[in-house]
Design a protein around this motif. Structure first.
Motif, PDB file in Angstrom:
ATOM      1  N   ILE A  26       1.497  -0.824   0.417  1.00 12.26           N
ATOM      2  CA  ILE A  26       0.242   0.194  -0.237  1.00 12.26           C
ATOM      3  C   ILE A  26       1.220   0.945  -0.163  1.00 12.26           C
ATOM      4  N   PRO A  27       0.940   2.467  -0.609  1.00 20.94           N
ATOM      5  CA  PRO A  27       1.311   3.332  -0.594  1.00 20.94           C
ATOM      6  C   PRO A  27       1.440   4.009   0.548  1.00 20.94           C
ATOM      7  N   PRO A  28       2.456   4.551   0.689  1.00 20.58           N
ATOM      8  CA  PRO A  28       2.889   5.471   1.783  1.00 20.58           C
ATOM      9  C   PRO A  28       1.315   6.443   2.982  1.00 20.58           C
ATOM     10  N   VAL A  29       1.076   5.792   3.899  1.00 29.03           N
ATOM     11  CA  VAL A  29      -0.219   6.339   4.480  1.00 29.03           C
ATOM     12  C   VAL A  29       0.455   8.037   5.290  1.00 29.03           C
ATOM     13  N   HIS A  30      -0.386   8.735   5.493  1.00 32.59           N
ATOM     14  CA  HIS A  30       0.046  10.082   6.001  1.00 32.59           C
ATOM     15  C   HIS A  30      -0.580   9.906   6.995  1.00 32.59           C
ATOM     16  N   ARG A  31       0.725  11.514   7.813  1.00 26.13           N
ATOM     17  CA  ARG A  31       0.861  10.656   9.343  1.00 26.13           C
ATOM     18  C   ARG A  31       0.379  11.950  10.104  1.00 26.13           C
ATOM     19  N   SER A  32       0.260  12.498  10.935  1.00 22.97           N
ATOM     20  CA  SER A  32      -0.158  13.478  11.741  1.00 22.97           C
ATOM     21  C   SER A  32       1.257  13.658  11.945  1.00 22.97           C
ATOM     22  N   ALA A  33       1.605  14.927  12.993  1.00 18.13           N
ATOM     23  CA  ALA A  33       2.465  16.298  12.821  1.00 18.13           C
ATOM     24  C   ALA A  33       3.598  14.896  13.718  1.00 18.13           C
ATOM     25  N   GLY A  34       2.926  14.698  14.387  1.00 20.24           N
ATOM     26  CA  GLY A  34       3.286  14.240  15.436  1.00 20.24           C
ATOM     27  C   GLY A  34       4.219  12.653  14.916  1.00 20.24           C
ATOM     28  N   GLY A  35       3.388  11.984  14.336  1.00 19.37           N
ATOM     29  CA  GLY A  35       4.006  10.872  13.257  1.00 19.37           C
ATOM     30  C   GLY A  35       3.547  10.315  13.209  1.00 19.37           C
ATOM     31  N   ILE A  36       2.725  10.236  13.392  1.00 22.88           N
ATOM     32  CA  ILE A  36       1.061   8.552  13.579  1.00 22.88           C
ATOM     33  C   ILE A  36       0.125   8.495  12.550  1.00 22.88           C
ATOM     34  N   ARG A  37       0.941   7.140  12.280  1.00 22.56           N
ATOM     35  CA  ARG A  37      -0.655   7.293  10.518  1.00 22.56           C
ATOM     36  C   ARG A  37      -2.173   7.578  11.084  1.00 22.56           C
ATOM     37  N   ASP A  38      -2.368   8.123   9.798  1.00 27.28           N
ATOM     38  CA  ASP A  38      -3.171   8.799   9.965  1.00 27.28           C
ATOM     39  C   ASP A  38      -3.715   8.928   8.374  1.00 27.28           C
ATOM     40  N   TYR A  39      -4.741   7.309   8.265  1.00 26.98           N
ATOM     41  CA  TYR A  39      -5.357   6.677   7.519  1.00 26.98           C
ATOM     42  C   TYR A  39      -6.257   7.258   7.022  1.00 26.98           C
ATOM     43  N   ASP A  40      -6.912   7.771   5.338  1.00 29.83           N
ATOM     44  CA  ASP A  40      -7.508   8.195   5.064  1.00 29.83           C
ATOM     45  C   ASP A  40      -8.401   7.410   3.713  1.00 29.83           C
ATOM     46  N   GLU A  41      -9.442   8.398   3.673  1.00 30.70           N
ATOM     47  CA  GLU A  41     -10.533   7.713   2.824  1.00 30.70           C
ATOM     48  C   GLU A  41      -9.394   6.764   1.737  1.00 30.70           C
ATOM     49  N   THR A  42      -8.886   7.754   0.911  1.00 32.54           N
ATOM     50  CA  THR A  42      -7.479   7.186  -0.090  1.00 32.54           C
ATOM     51  C   THR A  42      -7.065   5.867  -0.061  1.00 32.54           C
ATOM     52  N   ASP A  43      -6.314   5.614   1.428  1.00 26.33           N
ATOM     53  CA  ASP A  43      -6.030   5.121   2.520  1.00 26.33           C
ATOM     54  C   ASP A  43      -6.191   3.445   2.781  1.00 26.33           C
ATOM     55  N   CYS A  44      -7.648   3.741   3.272  1.00 28.56           N
ATOM     56  CA  CYS A  44      -8.141   2.989   3.565  1.00 28.56           C
ATOM     57  C   CYS A  44      -9.113   2.243   2.442  1.00 28.56           C
ATOM     58  N   GLY A  45      -9.068   2.895   1.147  1.00 26.84           N
ATOM     59  CA  GLY A  45      -9.481   1.986  -0.200  1.00 26.84           C
ATOM     60  C   GLY A  45      -8.192   1.292  -0.940  1.00 26.84           C
ATOM     61  N   TRP A  46      -7.063   2.099  -0.085  1.00 29.69           N
ATOM     62  CA  TRP A  46      -5.903   1.015  -0.668  1.00 29.69           C
ATOM     63  C   TRP A  46      -6.338  -0.370   0.028  1.00 29.69           C
ATOM     64  N   VAL A  47      -6.125  -0.559   1.764  1.00 32.78           N
ATOM     65  CA  VAL A  47      -6.429  -1.520   2.194  1.00 32.78           C
ATOM     66  C   VAL A  47      -7.799  -2.513   1.909  1.00 32.78           C
ATOM     67  N   GLU A  48      -8.769  -2.258   1.517  1.00 34.16           N
ATOM     68  CA  GLU A  48      -9.874  -2.051   1.141  1.00 34.16           C
ATOM     69  C   GLU A  48      -9.513  -3.214   0.227  1.00 34.16           C
ATOM     70  N   PHE A  49      -8.526  -2.651  -1.050  1.00 38.61           N
ATOM     71  CA  PHE A  49      -8.150  -2.926  -2.261  1.00 38.61           C
ATOM     72  C   PHE A  49      -7.337  -4.890  -2.630  1.00 38.61           C
ATOM     73  N   ILE A  50      -6.511  -4.294  -1.448  1.00 36.37           N
ATOM     74  CA  ILE A  50      -5.237  -5.376  -1.113  1.00 36.37           C
ATOM     75  C   ILE A  50      -6.226  -6.007  -0.264  1.00 36.37           C
ATOM     76  N   LYS A  51      -6.468  -6.143   0.372  1.00 35.21           N
ATOM     77  CA  LYS A  51      -7.606  -7.064   0.963  1.00 35.21           C
ATOM     78  C   LYS A  51      -8.271  -8.252  -0.003  1.00 35.21           C
ATOM     79  N   CYS A  52      -9.124  -7.468  -0.328  1.00 35.38           N
ATOM     80  CA  CYS A  52     -10.150  -8.341  -1.585  1.00 35.38           C
ATOM     81  C   CYS A  52      -9.112  -8.743  -2.307  1.00 35.38           C
ATOM     82  N   MET A  53      -7.960  -8.262  -3.362  1.00 35.77           N
ATOM     83  CA  MET A  53      -6.655  -9.087  -4.061  1.00 35.77           C
ATOM     84  C   MET A  53      -6.242 -10.555  -3.805  1.00 35.77           C
TER      85      MET A  53
END
Length: 126
Positions: A26-53
């Motif tokens: 999955i492409p690099p996930v967006h991160r918050s100012a503190g460096g914590i992964r912050d999954y947006d709708e696009t990131d979740c779309g990739w997770v869903e796509f990869i899980k399905c495939m």
């Protein structure tokens, strides 16, 4: 969304999500100012796509290649389509192979059903 929320939503462990990102599945996930992964709708779309495939049996290597091509832009549209078509063909063949196995099992079960009916008839005779 946090990694824990995405993990719960899609039934994929946080370790798996981090692994998928690390290997480029999955492409690099967006991160918050503190460096914590912050999954947006696009990131979740990739997770869903990869899980399905993955559930469909597509190999990780093919999906990594697909994501890498996607990140290169629209010039890779033909290559991405070709990759997906190849994977679709392989999946269709696996489905056909499984259908043949299912058909054979059904025939075998039918033989047992017929033998059970014949046995019951014999047992009912006085």
């Amino acid at each position: 969304m946090t990694i824990a929320q995405v993990s719960q939503k899609y039934g994929v462990s946080a370790d798996t999500l981090r692994y998928y990102e690390r290997i480029g599945l999955i492409p690099p996930v967006h991160r918050s100012a503190g460096g914590i992964r912050d999954y947006d709708e696009t990131d979740c779309g990739w997770v869903e796509f990869i899980k399905c495939m993955r559930a469909a049996g597509l190999p990780i290597e093919a999906l990594i290649e697909y994501v890498a091509l996607f990140q290169q832009g629209d010039d890779t549209l033909p290559a991405r389509k070709a990759l997906l078509l190849e994977q679709r063909e392989q999946l269709a063949q696996r489905i056909a192979d499984l259908q043949a196995v299912l058909d054979r099992l059904d025939r075998k079960i039918q033989v047992y059903d017929e033998k059970c009916v014949a046995m019951e008839r014999l047992l009912r005779r006085p």
